[in-house]
Design a protein around this motif. Structure first.
Motif, PDB file in Angstrom:
ATOM      1  N   LEU A  75     -36.758  25.180  60.023  1.00 45.33           N
ATOM      2  CA  LEU A  75     -37.615  26.138  60.723  1.00 45.33           C
ATOM      3  C   LEU A  75     -37.254  27.591  60.419  1.00 45.33           C
ATOM      4  CD1 LEU A  75     -37.686  24.399  64.234  1.00 45.33           C
ATOM      5  CD2 LEU A  75     -39.417  24.277  62.462  1.00 45.33           C
ATOM      6  N   GLN A  76     -36.503  27.825  59.346  1.00 45.01           N
ATOM      7  CA  GLN A  76     -36.000  29.166  59.034  1.00 45.01           C
ATOM      8  C   GLN A  76     -37.109  30.192  58.854  1.00 45.01           C
ATOM      9  OE1 GLN A  76     -35.268  26.412  57.259  1.00 45.01           O
ATOM     10  NE2 GLN A  76     -33.145  26.374  56.622  1.00 45.01           N
ATOM     11  N   HIS A  77     -38.273  29.788  58.371  1.00 41.13           N
ATOM     12  CA  HIS A  77     -39.335  30.742  58.052  1.00 41.13           C
ATOM     13  C   HIS A  77     -40.254  31.025  59.236  1.00 41.13           C
ATOM     14  CE1 HIS A  77     -37.970  30.606  53.982  1.00 41.13           C
ATOM     15  NE2 HIS A  77     -38.077  29.283  53.971  1.00 41.13           N
ATOM     16  N   TYR A  78     -39.931  30.469  60.385  1.00 40.76           N
ATOM     17  CA  TYR A  78     -40.736  30.719  61.571  1.00 40.76           C
ATOM     18  C   TYR A  78     -40.099  31.824  62.401  1.00 40.76           C
ATOM     19  CZ  TYR A  78     -43.341  26.551  60.347  1.00 40.76           C
ATOM     20  OH  TYR A  78     -44.123  25.641  59.684  1.00 40.76           O
TER      21      TYR A  78
ATOM     22  N   GLU B  85     -42.854   5.626  59.581  1.00 37.55           N
ATOM     23  CA  GLU B  85     -42.483   5.582  61.002  1.00 37.55           C
ATOM     24  C   GLU B  85     -42.868   6.831  61.778  1.00 37.55           C
ATOM     25  OE1 GLU B  85     -41.270   2.711  62.087  1.00 37.55           O
ATOM     26  OE2 GLU B  85     -41.343   1.985  60.027  1.00 37.55           O
ATOM     27  N   THR B  86     -43.655   7.707  61.192  1.00 35.39           N
ATOM     28  CA  THR B  86     -44.014   8.945  61.885  1.00 35.39           C
ATOM     29  C   THR B  86     -45.354   8.797  62.599  1.00 35.39           C
ATOM     30  OG1 THR B  86     -45.189   9.872  59.978  1.00 35.39           O
ATOM     31  CG2 THR B  86     -42.827  10.362  60.151  1.00 35.39           C
ATOM     32  N   PRO B  87     -45.674   9.750  63.466  1.00 35.53           N
ATOM     33  CA  PRO B  87     -47.021   9.746  64.049  1.00 35.53           C
ATOM     34  C   PRO B  87     -48.089   9.825  62.955  1.00 35.53           C
ATOM     35  CG  PRO B  87     -45.585  11.208  65.293  1.00 35.53           C
ATOM     36  CD  PRO B  87     -44.818  10.783  64.064  1.00 35.53           C
ATOM     37  N   ALA B  88     -49.262   9.294  63.249  1.00 39.14           N
ATOM     38  CA  ALA B  88     -50.366   9.243  62.287  1.00 39.14           C
ATOM     39  C   ALA B  88     -50.724  10.628  61.749  1.00 39.14           C
ATOM     40  CB  ALA B  88     -51.590   8.598  62.941  1.00 39.14           C
ATOM     41  N   ASP B  89     -50.685  11.649  62.601  1.00 35.88           N
ATOM     42  CA  ASP B  89     -51.054  12.993  62.171  1.00 35.88           C
ATOM     43  C   ASP B  89     -50.103  13.539  61.112  1.00 35.88           C
ATOM     44  OD1 ASP B  89     -53.333  13.246  63.764  1.00 35.88           O
ATOM     45  OD2 ASP B  89     -52.176  13.949  65.480  1.00 35.88           O
ATOM     46  N   PHE B  90     -48.838  13.159  61.163  1.00 38.54           N
ATOM     47  CA  PHE B  90     -47.876  13.653  60.167  1.00 38.54           C
ATOM     48  C   PHE B  90     -48.119  13.001  58.810  1.00 38.54           C
ATOM     49  CE2 PHE B  90     -44.525  14.553  63.679  1.00 38.54           C
ATOM     50  CZ  PHE B  90     -45.303  15.580  64.158  1.00 38.54           C
TER      51      PHE B  90
ATOM     52  N   PHE C  49     -45.655  22.484  61.270  1.00 41.47           N
ATOM     53  CA  PHE C  49     -44.596  22.967  62.161  1.00 41.47           C
ATOM     54  C   PHE C  49     -44.022  21.814  62.982  1.00 41.47           C
ATOM     55  CE2 PHE C  49     -43.246  24.400  66.369  1.00 41.47           C
ATOM     56  CZ  PHE C  49     -42.214  25.268  66.019  1.00 41.47           C
ATOM     57  N   ASP C  50     -44.897  21.037  63.607  1.00 43.46           N
ATOM     58  CA  ASP C  50     -44.424  19.938  64.454  1.00 43.46           C
ATOM     59  C   ASP C  50     -43.720  18.857  63.637  1.00 43.46           C
ATOM     60  OD1 ASP C  50     -45.203  21.140  66.819  1.00 43.46           O
ATOM     61  OD2 ASP C  50     -47.152  20.143  66.866  1.00 43.46           O
ATOM     62  N   CYS C  51     -44.144  18.652  62.402  1.00 40.59           N
ATOM     63  CA  CYS C  51     -43.445  17.705  61.538  1.00 40.59           C
ATOM     64  C   CYS C  51     -42.029  18.207  61.260  1.00 40.59           C
ATOM     65  CB  CYS C  51     -44.223  17.497  60.242  1.00 40.59           C
ATOM     66  SG  CYS C  51     -43.536  16.192  59.193  1.00 40.59           S
ATOM     67  N   ARG C  52     -41.874  19.498  61.094  1.00 38.34           N
ATOM     68  CA  ARG C  52     -40.536  20.072  60.900  1.00 38.34           C
ATOM     69  C   ARG C  52     -39.674  19.897  62.151  1.00 38.34           C
ATOM     70  NH1 ARG C  52     -39.906  23.696  56.557  1.00 38.34           N
ATOM     71  NH2 ARG C  52     -41.765  23.786  55.261  1.00 38.34           N
TER      72      ARG C  52
END
Length: 164
Positions: free
Chosen positions: A8-11, A110-115, A152-155
């Protein structure tokens, strides 16, 4: 000043502070589960190929055909690659043929569908735009209007998974 959070360094510092607060309260998993309750059933390379081609046909009809799409166990967070888009050139007779291939890290099984959709959209966008420039991200947003929030949320998800 606190150290930037991995991934998340660039946020902005304020966003990082919010995530750091959730992290200190051990609530990153809850944050993700509330926002992305849906998992997906795309567990095989064949299902991933079909899913990717459906997205490609919906948004990138003129882009080159995909020859192969598959999950790759070698793509890991440690290698800073969660997806790859390659063109393998071969000579067949007197013609040069380029095979378009997308590899998605097995992590996304194994991640949420949106990712999963976000990473497939990202790799499909590379069929048209090679660099991560303004045109690239506009294309990603065309295919997935919520692209930046998903990234962002995937990060955040990556941060949570690597610490647990």
């Amino acid at each position: 000043m606190p150290t930037p959070l991995k991934y998340l360094q660039h946020y902005s510092a304020s966003l990082q502070d919010k995530i750091r607060q959730l992290q200190s309260q051990n609530m990153l998993g809850e944050y993700i589960a509330q926002r992305y309750p849906e998992s997906h059933q795309i567990q095989t390379d064949k299902a991933l190929y079909i899913y990717s081609n459906e997205l490609k046909q919906a948004y990138l009809r003129n882009a080159p055909l995909l020859d192969k799409v598959h999950y790759d166990n070698r793509l890991t967070i440690d290698h800073h690659a969660l997806g790859l888009n390659t063109a393998i050139s071969r000579v067949q007779g007197g013609k040069l043929k380029a095979k378009k291939e997308i590899r998605i890290s097995s992590f996304f099984k194994e991640t949420p569908a949106d990712f999963l959709k976000m990473i497939v959209v990202h790799e499909l966008a590379h069929l048209k735009v090679r660099d991560h420039d303004k045109a690239f991200y506009q294309l990603c947003q065309h295919m997935e209007p919520n692209y930046h929030q998903l990234e962002f949320d995937c990060r955040v998800y990556l941060l949570w998974k690597t610490e647990s």
